[in-house]
Scaffold this motif. Structure first.
Motif, PDB file in Angstrom:
ATOM      1  N   GLN A 140       9.049   0.050   0.346  1.00 51.34           N
ATOM      2  CA  GLN A 140       7.843  -0.434   0.895  1.00 51.34           C
ATOM      3  C   GLN A 140       8.440  -0.778   2.462  1.00 51.34           C
ATOM      4  O   GLN A 140       7.990  -2.076   2.923  1.00 51.34           O
ATOM      5  CB  GLN A 140       7.417  -1.585   0.370  1.00 51.34           C
TER       6      GLN A 140
ATOM      7  N   GLU B  69       5.217  11.192   5.469  1.00 50.19           N
ATOM      8  CA  GLU B  69       5.299   9.748   4.595  1.00 50.19           C
ATOM      9  C   GLU B  69       6.989   9.735   4.546  1.00 50.19           C
ATOM     10  O   GLU B  69       7.116   8.511   3.962  1.00 50.19           O
ATOM     11  CB  GLU B  69       4.691  10.025   3.179  1.00 50.19           C
TER      12      GLU B  69
ATOM     13  N   GLY C  10       0.744  -1.210   0.020  1.00 47.84           N
ATOM     14  CA  GLY C  10      -0.024  -0.009   0.021  1.00 47.84           C
ATOM     15  C   GLY C  10       0.690   1.323  -0.106  1.00 47.84           C
ATOM     16  O   GLY C  10       2.036   1.184  -0.359  1.00 47.84           O
ATOM     17  N   SER C  11       0.144   2.543   0.212  1.00 42.30           N
ATOM     18  CA  SER C  11       0.881   3.662   0.297  1.00 42.30           C
ATOM     19  C   SER C  11       1.507   4.107   1.562  1.00 42.30           C
ATOM     20  O   SER C  11       1.356   3.646   2.644  1.00 42.30           O
ATOM     21  CB  SER C  11      -0.102   4.792   0.009  1.00 42.30           C
ATOM     22  N   SER C  12       2.730   4.996   1.480  1.00 44.66           N
ATOM     23  CA  SER C  12       3.240   5.242   2.680  1.00 44.66           C
ATOM     24  C   SER C  12       2.383   6.185   3.455  1.00 44.66           C
ATOM     25  O   SER C  12       2.474   6.212   4.796  1.00 44.66           O
ATOM     26  CB  SER C  12       4.525   6.055   2.372  1.00 44.66           C
ATOM     27  N   GLN C  13       1.522   6.864   2.771  1.00 46.28           N
ATOM     28  CA  GLN C  13       0.403   7.713   3.632  1.00 46.28           C
ATOM     29  C   GLN C  13      -0.339   6.732   4.393  1.00 46.28           C
ATOM     30  O   GLN C  13      -0.799   7.116   5.611  1.00 46.28           O
ATOM     31  CB  GLN C  13      -0.620   8.367   2.436  1.00 46.28           C
ATOM     32  N   ASP C  14      -0.718   5.647   4.042  1.00 44.52           N
ATOM     33  CA  ASP C  14      -1.824   4.572   4.665  1.00 44.52           C
ATOM     34  C   ASP C  14      -0.888   3.937   6.041  1.00 44.52           C
ATOM     35  O   ASP C  14      -1.395   4.093   6.945  1.00 44.52           O
ATOM     36  CB  ASP C  14      -1.994   3.349   3.932  1.00 44.52           C
TER      37      ASP C  14
END
Length: 88
Positions: free
Chosen positions: A59, A36, A12-16
């Protein structure tokens, strides 16, 4: 110098992943600042406060525990962080 360092891979994203970490730390009564890319946190425990920094690259969520109660093993902190990030 870090007292304990580890990395947690994530999808997933670094924001998540940052949102998950922030929510888990704040739910535990701690403080979380960062973005992030990198930041820091502190979490109170019955034995004392755990403090650390994090950095995100590709990741991987890398954590350096910079201060912790003497009686709390770094492996216990690592285990708890992994649980927070996996279930959040």
């Amino acid at each position: 110098m870090a007292k304990h360092s580890f990395s947690v891979p994530f999808s997933g994203s670094s924001q998540d992943i940052v949102a998950k970490a922030k929510a888990a730390i704040e739910k535990a009564g701690g403080k979380f600042t960062g973005n992030e890319g990198k930041g820091d946190f502190s979490v109170p425990t019955p034995a004392g406060t755990v403090k650390g920094t994090y950095a995100i690259s590709a990741q991987s969520f890398s954590v350096d525990i910079t201060d912790k109660p003497f009686i709390v093993p770094g492996s216990a902190i690592e285990s708890q962080v992994r649980k927070f990030l996996e279930k959040a």
